[in-house]
Design a protein around this motif. Sequence first.
Motif, PDB file in Angstrom:
ATOM      1  N   ALA A   1       0.765  -1.281  -0.139  1.00  0.00           N
ATOM      2  CA  ALA A   1       0.017  -0.044  -0.068  1.00  0.00           C
ATOM      3  C   ALA A   1       0.850   1.257  -0.023  1.00  0.00           C
ATOM      4  O   ALA A   1       0.349   2.118  -0.744  1.00  0.00           O
ATOM      5  N   LEU A   2       1.768   1.333   0.894  1.00  0.00           N
ATOM      6  CA  LEU A   2       2.765   2.468   0.885  1.00  0.00           C
ATOM      7  C   LEU A   2       3.424   2.508  -0.351  1.00  0.00           C
ATOM      8  O   LEU A   2       3.618   3.872  -1.001  1.00  0.00           O
ATOM      9  N   LEU A   3       3.998   1.428  -1.261  1.00  0.00           N
ATOM     10  CA  LEU A   3       4.712   1.683  -2.533  1.00  0.00           C
ATOM     11  C   LEU A   3       3.661   2.346  -3.459  1.00  0.00           C
ATOM     12  O   LEU A   3       4.060   2.938  -4.470  1.00  0.00           O
TER      13      LEU A   3
ATOM     14  N   THR B   1      -5.359  20.614   7.294  1.00  0.00           N
ATOM     15  CA  THR B   1      -4.042  20.801   6.964  1.00  0.00           C
ATOM     16  C   THR B   1      -3.350  19.251   6.668  1.00  0.00           C
ATOM     17  O   THR B   1      -2.501  19.660   5.947  1.00  0.00           O
ATOM     18  N   ASP B   2      -3.644  18.283   7.085  1.00  0.00           N
ATOM     19  CA  ASP B   2      -3.267  17.168   6.761  1.00  0.00           C
ATOM     20  C   ASP B   2      -3.641  16.762   4.922  1.00  0.00           C
ATOM     21  O   ASP B   2      -2.924  16.604   4.198  1.00  0.00           O
ATOM     22  N   ALA B   3      -4.780  17.487   4.842  1.00  0.00           N
ATOM     23  CA  ALA B   3      -5.494  17.336   3.319  1.00  0.00           C
ATOM     24  C   ALA B   3      -4.447  18.114   2.421  1.00  0.00           C
ATOM     25  O   ALA B   3      -4.080  17.587   1.380  1.00  0.00           O
ATOM     26  N   PHE B   4      -4.331  19.271   2.759  1.00  0.00           N
ATOM     27  CA  PHE B   4      -3.390  20.104   1.991  1.00  0.00           C
ATOM     28  C   PHE B   4      -1.880  19.960   2.126  1.00  0.00           C
ATOM     29  O   PHE B   4      -1.035  19.958   1.043  1.00  0.00           O
ATOM     30  N   SER B   5      -1.461  19.242   3.436  1.00  0.00           N
ATOM     31  CA  SER B   5      -0.061  18.899   3.229  1.00  0.00           C
ATOM     32  C   SER B   5      -0.264  17.715   2.273  1.00  0.00           C
ATOM     33  O   SER B   5       1.013  17.449   1.408  1.00  0.00           O
ATOM     34  N   SER B   6      -0.815  16.836   1.898  1.00  0.00           N
ATOM     35  CA  SER B   6      -0.925  15.650   1.195  1.00  0.00           C
ATOM     36  C   SER B   6      -1.013  16.361  -0.453  1.00  0.00           C
ATOM     37  O   SER B   6      -0.296  15.567  -0.968  1.00  0.00           O
ATOM     38  N   LEU B   7      -1.743  17.066  -0.293  1.00  0.00           N
ATOM     39  CA  LEU B   7      -1.890  17.763  -1.973  1.00  0.00           C
ATOM     40  C   LEU B   7      -0.232  18.717  -2.250  1.00  0.00           C
ATOM     41  O   LEU B   7       0.077  18.733  -3.458  1.00  0.00           O
ATOM     42  N   ALA B   8       0.209  19.285  -1.155  1.00  0.00           N
ATOM     43  CA  ALA B   8       1.387  19.871  -1.677  1.00  0.00           C
ATOM     44  C   ALA B   8       2.742  19.092  -1.759  1.00  0.00           C
ATOM     45  O   ALA B   8       3.627  19.610  -2.209  1.00  0.00           O
ATOM     46  N   ARG B   9       2.580  18.020  -1.285  1.00  0.00           N
ATOM     47  CA  ARG B   9       3.837  16.945  -1.569  1.00  0.00           C
ATOM     48  C   ARG B   9       4.079  16.783  -3.056  1.00  0.00           C
ATOM     49  O   ARG B   9       3.215  16.306  -3.576  1.00  0.00           O
ATOM     50  N   LYS B  10       5.249  16.652  -3.190  1.00  0.00           N
ATOM     51  CA  LYS B  10       5.830  16.139  -4.562  1.00  0.00           C
ATOM     52  C   LYS B  10       6.843  15.317  -4.410  1.00  0.00           C
ATOM     53  O   LYS B  10       8.029  15.519  -4.292  1.00  0.00           O
ATOM     54  N   SER B  11       6.410  13.923  -4.232  1.00  0.00           N
ATOM     55  CA  SER B  11       7.242  12.744  -3.676  1.00  0.00           C
ATOM     56  C   SER B  11       8.148  12.455  -4.987  1.00  0.00           C
ATOM     57  O   SER B  11       7.653  12.181  -5.941  1.00  0.00           O
ATOM     58  N   HIS B  12       9.457  12.522  -4.935  1.00  0.00           N
ATOM     59  CA  HIS B  12      10.339  12.076  -6.010  1.00  0.00           C
ATOM     60  C   HIS B  12       9.971  10.799  -6.245  1.00  0.00           C
ATOM     61  O   HIS B  12      10.356  10.280  -7.256  1.00  0.00           O
TER      62      HIS B  12
ATOM     63  N   SER C   1       8.550   6.533  -9.711  1.00  0.00           N
ATOM     64  CA  SER C   1       7.722   5.326  -9.998  1.00  0.00           C
ATOM     65  C   SER C   1       7.099   5.450 -11.288  1.00  0.00           C
ATOM     66  O   SER C   1       6.768   4.476 -11.917  1.00  0.00           O
ATOM     67  N   LYS C   2       6.283   6.484 -11.495  1.00  0.00           N
ATOM     68  CA  LYS C   2       5.439   6.528 -12.630  1.00  0.00           C
ATOM     69  C   LYS C   2       6.271   6.826 -13.924  1.00  0.00           C
ATOM     70  O   LYS C   2       6.094   6.239 -14.961  1.00  0.00           O
TER      71      LYS C   2
ATOM     72  N   PRO D   1       4.515  -2.511 -11.672  1.00  0.00           N
ATOM     73  CA  PRO D   1       4.116  -3.004 -12.692  1.00  0.00           C
ATOM     74  C   PRO D   1       2.494  -2.954 -12.448  1.00  0.00           C
ATOM     75  O   PRO D   1       1.781  -3.428 -11.514  1.00  0.00           O
ATOM     76  N   ARG D   2       1.388  -2.664 -13.523  1.00  0.00           N
ATOM     77  CA  ARG D   2       0.179  -2.562 -13.604  1.00  0.00           C
ATOM     78  C   ARG D   2      -0.260  -3.484 -14.283  1.00  0.00           C
ATOM     79  O   ARG D   2      -0.239  -3.688 -15.445  1.00  0.00           O
ATOM     80  N   THR D   3      -0.932  -4.685 -13.673  1.00  0.00           N
ATOM     81  CA  THR D   3      -1.443  -5.940 -14.623  1.00  0.00           C
ATOM     82  C   THR D   3      -2.673  -6.341 -13.665  1.00  0.00           C
ATOM     83  O   THR D   3      -2.606  -6.451 -12.413  1.00  0.00           O
ATOM     84  N   GLU D   4      -3.758  -6.811 -14.499  1.00  0.00           N
ATOM     85  CA  GLU D   4      -4.754  -7.481 -13.858  1.00  0.00           C
ATOM     86  C   GLU D   4      -4.395  -8.885 -13.294  1.00  0.00           C
ATOM     87  O   GLU D   4      -5.319  -9.452 -12.725  1.00  0.00           O
ATOM     88  N   GLU D   5      -3.643  -9.545 -14.022  1.00  0.00           N
ATOM     89  CA  GLU D   5      -3.545 -11.016 -14.028  1.00  0.00           C
ATOM     90  C   GLU D   5      -2.562 -11.257 -12.779  1.00  0.00           C
ATOM     91  O   GLU D   5      -1.813 -10.404 -12.195  1.00  0.00           O
TER      92      GLU D   5
END
Length: 298
Positions: free
Chosen positions: A52-54, A155-166, A171-172, A178-182
């Motif tokens: 979930a964290l990944l 504050t938690d919500a804005f902090s989450s939106l403001a984050r730009k995680s490298h 990852s993207k 990997p995104r796969t349904e199988e």
Amino acid sequence: MDIKQMKDFVSQELKTLKQEHRLLSLHIGACESIMKKKTKQDFQELLKSEHALLEGFEIRESTSCIEEHVNRQISPLESLRLMCLLSLTENGLISKDYRSLKTQYLQSYGYDHILTFANLKQIGLLTEQQPGETLTAVESTMGKLVTDKAVGKLTDAFSSLARKSHFRALSKRLNLIPRTEEEYDLKVPRDMAYVFSGAYVPLSCKIIEQVLERDGWAGMEEVSRLLNNNEFITVERSTDAGQCSSAQRVILVVFLGGCTFSEIAALRFLGKEKGYKFVFVTTAITNSFRMLESLLES
């Protein structure tokens, strides 16, 4: 069976059978140890939280799971590892979560770990986010309109939106998850993600794959920028080296600071698929527990 055949059996076949018996006992013992750990409920919950964290899903639920892990005093190293994973994937913890997790950890495992947190912060494994001026202004404005309890949630919500995680951007960009349904079949692996049951491709291995495919850093400027842009040097290859395409390419990979068995296994799979022969040079074979143990203060 004559005397000569008996001698041959004792000197050759019996020796082989003894070796096979020893190896079989070793493998059975390893399987029992793995299954004993794998079938624990804590292991399944831990694996779910890591995935979930990944993927960046259910961050609040994962944070609650880490708190429970700490309060139950399951393992000081596993708790630290989860906290570091949360920090790395979210580009640091918001102040509220950082202080809360740190306090609970120190209360559970002892205040002598204050130096451990200082070490983790110094090397960037477990850090606290520094709110920007814009975010502070928004919080101040919202504070005049709503109650203190609501301000905390906003504050938690804005902090989450403001984050730009490298990590999220990398990852993207590199398709680390990997995104796969199988369902991923480990008996017939499709890519390097098989080393983590199809959940994640090690970043170092993906970078090496991309550089080899592109024969350099061309087209990877964004990745280079996200990796601080000053860690890589491109060296021009000679013309003769480029003409040996028919021969198997030998790739020397040097890890300074250590690498994991997962990274070695992933690159060996890549070499098998692409026809490369990887030669590894590393200062150490390490893992998360060994690394964290070196940072613990006794």
